[in-house]
Design a protein around this motif. Structure first.
Motif, PDB file in Angstrom:
ATOM      1  N   ALA A 444       0.931  -1.293  -0.298  1.00 56.31           N
ATOM      2  CA  ALA A 444       0.027   0.393   0.059  1.00 56.31           C
ATOM      3  C   ALA A 444       0.933   1.123  -0.254  1.00 56.31           C
ATOM      4  O   ALA A 444       1.761   1.287   0.521  1.00 56.31           O
ATOM      5  CB  ALA A 444      -0.661  -0.241   1.599  1.00 56.31           C
ATOM      6  N   GLN A 445       0.550   1.963  -0.796  1.00 51.41           N
ATOM      7  CA  GLN A 445       1.503   3.421  -0.858  1.00 51.41           C
ATOM      8  C   GLN A 445       0.251   3.837  -0.037  1.00 51.41           C
ATOM      9  O   GLN A 445      -0.606   4.593   0.307  1.00 51.41           O
ATOM     10  CB  GLN A 445       1.204   4.158  -2.133  1.00 51.41           C
ATOM     11  N   TYR A 446       1.878   4.572   0.990  1.00 45.60           N
ATOM     12  CA  TYR A 446       1.090   5.789   1.822  1.00 45.60           C
ATOM     13  C   TYR A 446       1.577   7.522   1.797  1.00 45.60           C
ATOM     14  O   TYR A 446       2.714   7.304   1.690  1.00 45.60           O
ATOM     15  CB  TYR A 446       1.173   5.189   3.905  1.00 45.60           C
ATOM     16  N   SER A 447       0.636   7.992   2.532  1.00 45.36           N
ATOM     17  CA  SER A 447       1.694   9.787   2.631  1.00 45.36           C
ATOM     18  C   SER A 447       2.190   9.064   3.869  1.00 45.36           C
ATOM     19  O   SER A 447       1.950   8.931   5.172  1.00 45.36           O
ATOM     20  CB  SER A 447       0.844  10.664   2.445  1.00 45.36           C
ATOM     21  N   VAL A 448       3.487   9.678   4.602  1.00 45.91           N
ATOM     22  CA  VAL A 448       4.593   8.932   5.682  1.00 45.91           C
ATOM     23  C   VAL A 448       4.683  10.571   5.969  1.00 45.91           C
ATOM     24  O   VAL A 448       5.457  11.666   5.651  1.00 45.91           O
ATOM     25  CB  VAL A 448       5.919   8.353   5.207  1.00 45.91           C
ATOM     26  N   PRO A 449       4.014  10.346   7.393  1.00 45.36           N
ATOM     27  CA  PRO A 449       4.746  11.715   8.700  1.00 45.36           C
ATOM     28  C   PRO A 449       5.909  12.626   7.895  1.00 45.36           C
ATOM     29  O   PRO A 449       7.362  11.219   8.480  1.00 45.36           O
ATOM     30  CB  PRO A 449       4.601  11.175  10.254  1.00 45.36           C
ATOM     31  N   ARG A 450       6.503  13.115   8.747  1.00 44.47           N
ATOM     32  CA  ARG A 450       8.033  13.992   8.194  1.00 44.47           C
ATOM     33  C   ARG A 450       9.437  13.631   9.477  1.00 44.47           C
ATOM     34  O   ARG A 450       9.743  13.282   9.486  1.00 44.47           O
ATOM     35  CB  ARG A 450       8.070  15.480   8.773  1.00 44.47           C
ATOM     36  N   ASN A 451       8.482  12.761  10.879  1.00 49.77           N
ATOM     37  CA  ASN A 451       8.982  12.528  12.181  1.00 49.77           C
ATOM     38  C   ASN A 451       9.358  11.377  11.874  1.00 49.77           C
ATOM     39  O   ASN A 451       9.747  10.758  12.745  1.00 49.77           O
ATOM     40  CB  ASN A 451       7.948  12.533  12.884  1.00 49.77           C
ATOM     41  N   GLY A 460      10.545   5.563  -4.363  1.00 51.13           N
ATOM     42  CA  GLY A 460      10.880   6.795  -3.164  1.00 51.13           C
ATOM     43  C   GLY A 460      10.099   6.067  -1.933  1.00 51.13           C
ATOM     44  O   GLY A 460       9.261   7.645  -1.421  1.00 51.13           O
ATOM     45  N   ASP A 461       9.264   5.059  -2.103  1.00 51.42           N
ATOM     46  CA  ASP A 461       8.071   4.941  -0.781  1.00 51.42           C
ATOM     47  C   ASP A 461       8.200   3.744   0.071  1.00 51.42           C
ATOM     48  O   ASP A 461       9.255   2.673   0.351  1.00 51.42           O
ATOM     49  CB  ASP A 461       6.785   3.843  -1.473  1.00 51.42           C
ATOM     50  N   SER A 462       8.149   4.216   1.415  1.00 57.63           N
ATOM     51  CA  SER A 462       8.837   3.796   2.499  1.00 57.63           C
ATOM     52  C   SER A 462       7.701   2.738   3.056  1.00 57.63           C
ATOM     53  O   SER A 462       6.727   2.948   3.391  1.00 57.63           O
ATOM     54  CB  SER A 462       8.788   4.391   3.535  1.00 57.63           C
ATOM     55  N   VAL A 463       7.610   1.355   3.197  1.00 54.28           N
ATOM     56  CA  VAL A 463       6.889   0.393   3.465  1.00 54.28           C
ATOM     57  C   VAL A 463       7.085  -0.243   4.900  1.00 54.28           C
ATOM     58  O   VAL A 463       6.531  -0.511   5.505  1.00 54.28           O
ATOM     59  CB  VAL A 463       7.284  -0.177   2.300  1.00 54.28           C
ATOM     60  N   VAL A 477       4.307   1.076  11.402  1.00 53.72           N
ATOM     61  CA  VAL A 477       3.823   0.865   9.582  1.00 53.72           C
ATOM     62  C   VAL A 477       4.091  -0.044   9.034  1.00 53.72           C
ATOM     63  O   VAL A 477       5.682   0.220   8.330  1.00 53.72           O
ATOM     64  CB  VAL A 477       3.441   2.189   9.451  1.00 53.72           C
ATOM     65  N   PHE A 478       3.636  -1.383   8.550  1.00 51.81           N
ATOM     66  CA  PHE A 478       3.869  -2.338   7.110  1.00 51.81           C
ATOM     67  C   PHE A 478       2.915  -2.193   6.784  1.00 51.81           C
ATOM     68  O   PHE A 478       1.705  -1.906   6.553  1.00 51.81           O
ATOM     69  CB  PHE A 478       4.194  -3.611   8.370  1.00 51.81           C
ATOM     70  N   ALA A 479       3.848  -1.628   5.495  1.00 51.51           N
ATOM     71  CA  ALA A 479       2.467  -0.496   4.695  1.00 51.51           C
ATOM     72  C   ALA A 479       1.865  -2.843   3.479  1.00 51.51           C
ATOM     73  O   ALA A 479       1.367  -1.956   2.293  1.00 51.51           O
ATOM     74  CB  ALA A 479       3.512  -0.336   3.139  1.00 51.51           C
TER      75      ALA A 479
END
Length: 638
Positions: A444-451, A460-463, A477-479
């Motif tokens: 799942a592609q999420y918007s990731v908080p800055r912190n 470029g996606d954090s999973v 979070v596990f995407a």
């Protein structure tokens, strides 16, 4: 010659005023004397001395004129130029821990400051002084100072640190100054054995003295009690060292000596020691070398009982069907995370409500493929393929599912990459991972908080990432679902689960022993109201715990640090950590070559002489002489 304050020469206008007063003043004085024969006879004697007395008025006038002249010149502050005599002088000062070694009541750093001040005193007026400090930090402390006294005051205010420093970074700054000015005079003031080239002058302050230290240290606990063990070393000569074990059984107790041993050591060779004790538990354990030497700070090591986390009680909210990975997740969290895990279906969780489970004392909730209407508070949260972001409390919003395809349109897979781990949190979460390649079929592609601290990335996606949610609770979070990858079959998965559990159930301090210069990670546990850090010297620092899950503190002093922690609904409690002197600083044996590239030139600038002492001496002599003349006149007129 020039003047700092030319308007002071206006005082010379006083000279014609003095001359005018001398011209118009009365030359006679009225005296009342008895008119006797003896007085008449004495006039003959006085007449013979009148030629000399007439000169006294002129002498007094000249003395007063000279006094006004020199006072005016002194106020104008004359400066005499001395061609080609001044230098631009640069000091690179070693402020590392070994500079605190003491001999005959003086530290090496104190001797270094004396030598720098001697160089400043011996330099010609007009020289400039710049000092680069290499200690707990590397910086230019003052630059281009021309006043000797001001430069010496700056030097006197310096203190050595307790971290390691090899002066290399300071020499980078010195090289930049030398490139800009090849006639600069460069000094390296240190106790290390460096070789220098012609462009650099070494000022060695390595006073010889005894120094003993712990080389390795630790403890074991068995059926017989606590066993202190390690190695000690003597760096200057052979010695017989007395090593002691001190233990405080409880946090509020004073340490008591429970064991002592004599250790014969050869110069520079670490030697084993053991200190058996019948004490079976401790709050504080100290190893001490009783012998006096030049650096007492490395003769003591303090160890504390490892900090404990809270009870690990976990609620897993997941389908338990035939194709579910709930059983595997439960096993991994229970074994690698050393936790008690209860499992409930999403339907039951929704029917019972979050408040019902909140009263059962769960410290962590794992939502696997399920999105709750709202997140529990004051507990850690794991979201595994939790589409929708849990009503916004998580701070994570879902964008789309990403499914790879090969060139022919068939299903393929992604290969995530581990992050570089630059932050303290990322380093902690990535600790001990082998970082084997894994495959993911869908995420799942999420918007990731800055912190958030990223662990695994696809493009470029954090999973896989961790951070604080909007409730200021720790969140992972596990995407992707574990069953949509081969991650669960690798040894990295269990290691990561262990690290994530340490993050989710943090002790305030996960480590209590450091080396000076290390960064201590202080975990901000749930319901934390404030943390105050007290350094070994007594300096108190209130840590900023708002909006963060980990506070980082650099330990710059050797000794015991105290953490005072305040949690909601409880009294303040103290935790302790210890920072020791770096081993390389105890040896004080760093060496190598410190050189400046480029040839030195000898193009001196003009110096100057501005001392007013001579003027003040002349003024004093003139005033004293004028006073003498005045007294002579008064005596003659009697």
């Amino acid at each position: 010659m020039s003047f700092y304050y030319p308007l002071g020469l206006l005082g010379l206008l006083g000279i014609p005023v003095i001359v005018l007063i001398y011209i118009i003043k009365s030359k006679y004085t009225e005296q009342t004397v008895p008119s006797t024969y003896l007085w008449e006879l004495s006039e003959k004697f006085l007449k013979k001395r009148k030629p000399i007395s007439k000169l006294t008025g002129i002498i007094s006038l000249l003395l007063q004129v000279f006094a006004v002249f020199f006072v005016s010149v002194a106020i104008a502050h004359p400066v005499f130029t001395v061609p080609d005599s001044a230098n631009d002088i640069y000091f690179v000062l070693d402020g590392s821990a070994s500079m605190n070694m003491r001999r005959d009541g003086q530290t090496r750093f104190g001797l270094a400051k004396e030598k720098i001040n001697e160089i400043i005193d011996e330099s010609h007026d007009g020289s400039t002084f710049t000092l680069i400090f290499a200690g707990d930090y590397t910086d230019v402390l003052f630059e281009g100072v021309t006043n000797k006294q001001q430069a010496k005051l700056f030097v006197e205010g310096l203190t050595a640190g307790w971290t390691a420093s090899d002066c290399a970074s300071a020499m980078t700054l010195a090289q930049a100054y030398f490139d800009a000015n090849r006639s600069a005079v460069m000094y390296l003031v240190t106790d290390k054995e460096y070789e220098v080239n012609d462009a650099l002058t070494l000022v060695d302050v390595s006073e010889e003295g005894q120094n003993y230290a712990f080389y390795q240290y630790g403890y074991e606990i068995d059926a017989n009690g606590v066993l202190g063990l390690g190695q000690v070393v003597s760096y200057a000569s052979d010695a017989t060292l007395t090593v002691e074990l001190w233990i405080a059984a409880n946090a509020n107790d004073e340490p008591q000596r429970t064991a002592v041993t004599e250790v014969a050591v050869l110069k520079g060779e670490p030697t084993d020691f053991t200190l058996p004790s019948a004490v079976r538990q401790f709050a504080q354990l100290e190893l001490r070398i009783a012998n006096e030497d030049s650096l007492q700070q490395d003769n003591r090591v303090v160890l504390f009982d490892p900090a404990k986390g809270q009870d690990r009680k976990v609620l897993l909210v997941s389908d338990t069907g035939e194709n579910s990975d709930a059983v595997y997740l439960r096993s991994a969290i229970a074994s690698a995370g050393k936790a008690h895990v209860d499992t409930v279906s999403p339907k039951s969780y929704a029917e019972q409500g979050a408040k019902t489970y909140a009263g059962l004392g769960y410290g962590m909730y794992v939502f696997n493929g399920y999105t709750p209407a709202e997140l529990p508070e004051n507990a850690a949260i794991w979201l595994i393929d939790s589409v929708g972001g849990s009503g916004g409390d998580s701070g994570v919003s879902f964008r789309d599912y990403m499914t790879p395809r090969d060139a022919e349109g068939a299903d393929s897979y992604y290969v995530p990459e581990y992050t570089a781990g630059s932050s303290a949190l990322e380093k902690m979460l990535l600790k001990d991972l082998v970082k084997r390649d894994i495959a993911v079929r869908r995420y799942a592609q999420y918007s990731v908080p800055r912190n958030a601290a990223s662990i695994l990335n696809i493009g470029g996606d954090s999973v896989v990432f961790a951070g604080l949610n909007k409730n200021n609770d720790r969140q992972v979070v596990f995407a992707f679902r574990i069953q949509d990858s081969n991650f669960g079959m690798t040894d990295d998965f269990l290691i990561l689960v262990r690290n994530l559990m340490e993050y989710s159930f943090p002790a305030v301090l996960s480590q209590t022993t450091y080396v000076c210069g290390d960064t201590m990670a202080v975990n901000v546990v749930p319901s934390c109201e404030g943390i105050v850090l007290t350094s070994p010297s007594g300096t108190r620092n209130t840590l900023d715990t708002m909006g963060t899950d980990v506070c980082e503190v650099r330990l710059g002093e050797a000794g015991v640090y105290t953490l005072t922690v305040k949690l909601q609904g409880s009294e303040e409690s103290n935790l302790y950590a210890y920072a020791c002197v770096p081993e390389e600083e105890s040896r004080s044996a760093a060496g190598g070559t410190m050189a400046l590239s480029g040839e030195r030139e000898y193009d001196y600038s003009d110096g100057y002489y501005e001392s007013l002492l001579a003027f003040f001496v002349l003024i004093a002599l003139l005033l004293f002489a004028d006073w003498g003349v005045y007294c002579y006149e008064q005596y003659q007129l009697r």
